[in-house]
Design a protein around this motif. Structure first.
Motif, mmCIF file in Angstrom:
data_model
loop_
_atom_site.group_PDB
_atom_site.id
_atom_site.type_symbol
_atom_site.label_atom_id
_atom_site.label_comp_id
_atom_site.label_asym_id
_atom_site.label_seq_id
_atom_site.Cartn_x
_atom_site.Cartn_y
_atom_site.Cartn_z
ATOM 1 N N LEU A 95 0.831 -1.205 0.000
ATOM 2 C CA LEU A 95 0.000 0.000 0.000
ATOM 3 C C LEU A 95 0.866 1.257 0.000
ATOM 4 O O LEU A 95 0.514 2.267 -0.617
ATOM 5 C CB LEU A 95 -0.931 0.002 1.212
ATOM 6 N N ILE A 131 -0.111 -4.099 -7.355
ATOM 7 C CA ILE A 131 -1.500 -4.572 -7.467
ATOM 8 C C ILE A 131 -1.537 -6.054 -7.808
ATOM 9 O O ILE A 131 -2.342 -6.820 -7.252
ATOM 10 C CB ILE A 131 -2.251 -3.750 -8.528
ATOM 11 N N ILE A 146 -7.413 -4.461 3.108
ATOM 12 C CA ILE A 146 -7.767 -3.875 1.812
ATOM 13 C C ILE A 146 -9.027 -3.024 1.937
ATOM 14 O O ILE A 146 -9.115 -1.929 1.370
ATOM 15 C CB ILE A 146 -7.947 -4.984 0.762
ATOM 16 N N SER A 150 -9.160 0.909 1.210
ATOM 17 C CA SER A 150 -10.046 1.369 0.144
ATOM 18 C C SER A 150 -10.973 2.478 0.632
ATOM 19 O O SER A 150 -11.168 3.489 -0.055
ATOM 20 C CB SER A 150 -10.851 0.188 -0.397
ATOM 21 N N LEU A 183 -8.676 -1.286 -5.344
ATOM 22 C CA LEU A 183 -8.587 -2.191 -4.204
ATOM 23 C C LEU A 183 -9.884 -2.973 -4.028
ATOM 24 O O LEU A 183 -9.861 -4.150 -3.637
ATOM 25 C CB LEU A 183 -8.264 -1.406 -2.932
#
Length: 334
Positions: A95, A131, A146, A150, A183
């Motif tokens: 991230l 990713i 995640i 997000s 995400l």
């Protein structure tokens, strides 16, 4: 006119080689080598710009990416002893490399100090490897990480772009908001995030190509942009609205697919609500830019931003309006 130097061509080749090595590796060490090759190839590309802030942005980018790579390498042997802690560190490092919230602090300053073409590479190509790694490493424990990232990315990207007047920072916060949707797409399947990433890359390239050709870096330059080339101006704002996800443009299609997956899989409706709310906010500041530029433009405020070949960009509105022709394609197919 864009000129490519020999060393830029060489480092671009090794940059793509690093991505291919990382996404096709079967061991952590080879994956780390691919990430480092990609990083060490992108740093000379950043410093080759004539912008005086490029060295500062390159140093910031190097320090952040080195921190992410070191965390990733340290977490791999830790998985034998503390598996859950190792997964948390790996996803946190990825991230950080992506520039997703709450680890987004480096992304807008780096974007502000580099050229438009380098910004496009940073927003699209440099995000492929992290990713792809996240989509292959996803597990029940990592879904909460995640989901949290997000939600925060959607809010930060939407609220952060509201009070910006610099176009590169507006695009950077928009990229953070799109990262929230990416995400969410990772949670479903690889095909979903590949479709979203491809559409986002095409739309971003259409926006950046016009902004780079006219060297637009401030909101005021959009208000006085090349009044004698109205098709060019229209193509820019159609691309911006497509980037915001306004139907029936191309940017709305992948978001609609993700919304359908949310509803079919009965995933968290609160998560979907926050994503939709943030998408409306991003669309709001793109509409503000578009309407202000069309309403406030007058011959008294025109500048000398002229494009060498404006007709080359007339295809861009058709790229963003392509979903209008999909029913006709289906009609002729069947």
């Amino acid at each position: 006119m864009l000129t490519i130097k020999p060393h830029q061509l060489l480092f671009s080749f090794t940059l793509f080689m690093g991505i291919l090595i990382a996404i096709s590796s079967s061991s952590w060490f080879i994956l780390w080598m691919g990430l480092e090759l990609n990083l060490l190839s992108f740093i000379p590309i950043l410093t080759s710009s004539s912008n005086r802030y490029s060295a500062e942005s390159a140093l910031k980018y190097f320090l952040i990416q080195a921190l992410g790579s070191a965390s990733l390498l340290a977490a791999c042997p830790m998985s034998l002893i503390f598996p859950h802690l190792s997964v948390f560190i790996i996803f946190t490092a990825l991230l950080l490399k992506l520039g997703a919230a709450p680890l987004h602090f480096w992304f807008p300053p780096v974007m502000q100090g580099i050229s438009w073409i380098q910004s496009l590479v940073l927003m699209t190509i440099q995000k492929i490897t992290p990713i792809a790694m996240m989509s292959t490493l996803i597990s029940n424990f990592s879904t909460s990480i995640i989901m949290f990232s997000s939600i925060i990315s959607s809010l930060v990207g939407a609220l952060g772009g509201l009070n910006q007047t610099l176009t590169r920072k507006i695009i950077s916060y928009s990229s953070i908001n799109h990262m929230a949707w990416l995400l969410a797409a990772i949670m479903f399947n690889e095909r979903m995030w590949l479709i979203y990433f491809l559409c986002y890359t095409l739309i971003s390239a259409s926006v950046v190509s016009i902004l780079h050709s006219n060297q637009i870096f401030h909101f005021n330059q959009l208000l006085t942009m090349n009044l004698f080339s109205k098709p060019l101006k229209l193509s820019l704002f159609l691309s911006l609205l497509s980037l915001g996800g306004l139907p029936p443009f191309l940017g709305f299609l992948p978001k609609m697919m993700i919304i359908q997956e949310f509803l079919f899989s009965q995933t968290s409706i609160i998560w979907l609500t926050i994503l939709l709310f943030s998408a409306l906010l991003t669309l709001f500041f793109y509409l503000r830019i578009s309407l202000s530029s069309f309403i406030l433009a007058s011959p008294k405020t025109k500048t000398s931003f002229l494009l060498n070949s404006p007709h080359t960009f007339l295809i861009l509105p058709f790229l963003n309006l392509s979903p209008l022709f999909y029913p006709l394609i289906l009609f002729f197919m069947y």
